[in-house]
Design a protein around this motif. Sequence first.
Motif, PDB file in Angstrom:
ATOM      1  N   CYS A 198      89.026  59.232-101.859  1.00  0.00           N
ATOM      2  CA  CYS A 198      89.053  60.649-101.509  1.00  0.00           C
ATOM      3  C   CYS A 198      88.087  60.906-100.362  1.00  0.00           C
ATOM      4  N   GLY A 199      88.632  61.333 -99.249  1.00  0.00           N
ATOM      5  CA  GLY A 199      87.845  61.528 -98.036  1.00  0.00           C
ATOM      6  C   GLY A 199      87.308  62.950 -97.904  1.00  0.00           C
ATOM      7  N   THR A 236      86.439  66.876 -96.696  1.00  0.00           N
ATOM      8  CA  THR A 236      86.975  68.179 -96.324  1.00  0.00           C
ATOM      9  C   THR A 236      86.171  68.561 -95.082  1.00  0.00           C
ATOM     10  N   THR A 265      79.094  57.074-100.369  1.00  0.00           N
ATOM     11  CA  THR A 265      80.355  56.858-101.077  1.00  0.00           C
ATOM     12  C   THR A 265      81.279  55.964-100.254  1.00  0.00           C
ATOM     13  N   THR A 285      91.064  66.283 -96.307  1.00  0.00           N
ATOM     14  CA  THR A 285      91.550  67.563 -96.829  1.00  0.00           C
ATOM     15  C   THR A 285      91.428  68.594 -95.711  1.00  0.00           C
ATOM     16  N   GLY A 294      83.297  60.167-105.052  1.00  0.00           N
ATOM     17  CA  GLY A 294      82.008  60.458-105.675  1.00  0.00           C
ATOM     18  C   GLY A 294      82.208  60.941-107.106  1.00  0.00           C
ATOM     19  N   ASP A 345      81.401  63.548-108.443  1.00  0.00           N
ATOM     20  CA  ASP A 345      81.753  64.974-108.528  1.00  0.00           C
ATOM     21  C   ASP A 345      83.278  65.155-108.614  1.00  0.00           C
ATOM     22  N   ILE A 374      74.153  61.470-103.838  1.00  0.00           N
ATOM     23  CA  ILE A 374      72.905  61.350-103.088  1.00  0.00           C
ATOM     24  C   ILE A 374      72.314  62.746-102.977  1.00  0.00           C
ATOM     25  N   MET A 405      73.102  66.553-102.586  1.00  0.00           N
ATOM     26  CA  MET A 405      73.313  66.963-101.201  1.00  0.00           C
ATOM     27  C   MET A 405      74.697  67.599-101.114  1.00  0.00           C
ATOM     28  N   LYS A 440      77.325  70.645 -99.041  1.00  0.00           N
ATOM     29  CA  LYS A 440      77.470  71.597 -97.951  1.00  0.00           C
ATOM     30  C   LYS A 440      77.109  72.987 -98.420  1.00  0.00           C
TER      31      LYS A 440
HETATM   32  N1  5CA Z   1      88.219  66.205 -99.707  1.00  0.00           N
HETATM   33  C1  5CA Z   1      87.680  66.096-101.030  1.00  0.00           C
HETATM   34  C2  5CA Z   1      88.193  64.865-101.735  1.00  0.00           C
HETATM   35  S1  5CA Z   1      89.937  64.773-101.777  1.00  0.00           S
HETATM   36  C3  5CA Z   1      86.156  66.089-101.006  1.00  0.00           C
HETATM   37  O1  5CA Z   1      85.567  65.992-102.065  1.00  0.00           O
HETATM   38  N2  5CA Z   1      85.591  66.208 -99.814  1.00  0.00           N
HETATM   39  S2  5CA Z   1      83.989  66.191 -99.580  1.00  0.00           S
HETATM   40  O2  5CA Z   1      83.834  66.307 -98.152  1.00  0.00           O
HETATM   41  O3  5CA Z   1      83.359  67.151-100.390  1.00  0.00           O
HETATM   42  O4  5CA Z   1      83.496  64.785-100.040  1.00  0.00           O
HETATM   43  C4  5CA Z   1      83.978  63.588 -99.430  1.00  0.00           C
HETATM   44  C5  5CA Z   1      83.657  62.381-100.316  1.00  0.00           C
HETATM   45  O5  5CA Z   1      82.236  62.259-100.451  1.00  0.00           O
HETATM   46  C6  5CA Z   1      84.196  62.515-101.748  1.00  0.00           C
HETATM   47  O6  5CA Z   1      84.557  61.215-102.227  1.00  0.00           O
HETATM   48  C7  5CA Z   1      83.011  63.048-102.522  1.00  0.00           C
HETATM   49  O7  5CA Z   1      83.070  62.717-103.891  1.00  0.00           O
HETATM   50  C8  5CA Z   1      81.847  62.359-101.826  1.00  0.00           C
HETATM   51  N3  5CA Z   1      80.589  63.136-101.866  1.00  0.00           N
HETATM   52  C9  5CA Z   1      80.420  64.455-101.634  1.00  0.00           C
HETATM   53  N4  5CA Z   1      79.123  64.805-101.763  1.00  0.00           N
HETATM   54  C10 5CA Z   1      78.448  63.659-102.089  1.00  0.00           C
HETATM   55  C11 5CA Z   1      77.075  63.348-102.362  1.00  0.00           C
HETATM   56  N5  5CA Z   1      76.114  64.261-102.312  1.00  0.00           N
HETATM   57  N6  5CA Z   1      76.757  62.063-102.661  1.00  0.00           N
HETATM   58  C12 5CA Z   1      77.715  61.102-102.712  1.00  0.00           C
HETATM   59  N7  5CA Z   1      79.020  61.325-102.462  1.00  0.00           N
HETATM   60  C13 5CA Z   1      79.392  62.600-102.151  1.00  0.00           C
END
Ligand code: 5CA
Length: 412
Positions: A43-44, A46, A58, A83, A249, A251, A283, A290, A292
């Motif tokens: 899962c990449g 957003t 990740t 996304t 991740g 989450d 992380i 961490m 957004k």
């Molecule tokens: N687009 C969706 C997944 S389909 C999404 O969760 N986007 S994201 O931009 O929020 O996160 C992108 C990827 O990084 C996801 O695999 C998410 O689980 C991971 N991720 C997000 N925040 C963290 C974090 N603080 N530490 C580790 N991995 C993270």
Amino acid sequence: MDSWVGHEVPRLPGRGGPLALFDTARQGVHPDTGEGDATLYVCGITPYDATHLGHAATMIAFDLVQRVWRDAGRSVRYVQNVTDIDDPLLERAQRDGEDWKVLAMRETALFREDMEALRIIPPEHYVGAVESIPDIAARVVELLGDGAAYRLDDGTGDVYFDVTAAPRFGYESNLSRAEMLEIFPERGGDPERAGKRDPLDPLLWRGARPDEPSWPGGDLGPGRPGWHIECTVIALNLLGERIDVQGGGNDLIFPHHECSAAHAERLTGRAPFAGFYVHAGMIGLDGEKMSKSKGNLVFVSRLRADRVDPMAVRLALLTGHYRTDRTWTDDLLAAAGHRLDRWRRAAAAPAGPDGPALLAAVRARLADDLDSPGALRVADEFAEATLSGVADDPAAPALFAATVDALLGVRL
Ligand code: 5CA
Ligand code: ZN
């Protein structure tokens, strides 16, 4: 959409063993006994903000999966999504008075640069939600026809998945219903939405709203896709009915991966959708995840702009085990910089201790649920012995460099 550009991965002598990974669904470490092509869906992003160290960690974790598989002689089919249409993207664009498409393009471009700098092996297919809309709409129509989905009768055109159509719902996250109900609204769910059959039913298709972008949905009418079905359809269409690893991740354990699996299993009649549901720890910075929305981000691009060596960033993120929630600190980065320096000096030394033994030990550590701290320890011992000058194998420093390049993605 375009992926990023990869680097050559050195070939190592011999072959690594099969990879054992922790599967969230089974709550344990199991060997991956698959043969032939290995399939990985991650899962990449957003793309409404720049890549932070959480995303990077990740991506690095799943990069290790790919490296260990390749080293074991398996070819890897890897798909990652973007996304590039969802509520958070529209909200950020609105807040900043920016075109959401331009925002998504810019952040996706930056992500690609960050991935290249971190030497992440690119996916075979890097796929946006927007370009997948016709495929997603077709699958939602399929679920409606099958009675696994329903349309709200409030005139919005919104379509939901009926969780009772997934008898195994909950197997992936292992959460109780009470826990699911608590987490669902925190991760994009809408338990309070009037007219749903079950509060946990996830959105499949959001009917067009006057102030939001929408696309033709055939029998669904105009609208845009829900989040979980996006990943289900991209994975199903490009990797097949069953994938080896579904990653992201932690989450995403619930509701995202639970719902993606439920959708896929209903569509294909096969379960489980993924052999392994693999989740990387969060992380954090200053004790908080961490994210957004919290605004406590350290961006990979910011570190690059400060001329921090991306290999030090990579090593810093490999210092902890991928599954543990962990904290980013300046000290962690400084220590990684020193380690990188020692390793570089060892790789340039005229001789080192037993090179094949080092390779075997790094392979063994990574095959054991990606034990990167263990692999770093083994490499440290090798570097210390090399720098103390007691060693006599002139081929060892080059094999050391090739090993950490191929298996850890750290170029010395
Ligand atoms: N687009 C969706 C997944 S389909 C999404 O969760 N986007 S994201 O931009 O929020 O996160 C992108 C990827 O990084 C996801 O695999 C998410 O689980 C991971 N991720 C997000 N925040 C963290 C974090 N603080 N530490 C580790 N991995 C993270
Ligand atoms: Zn996803």
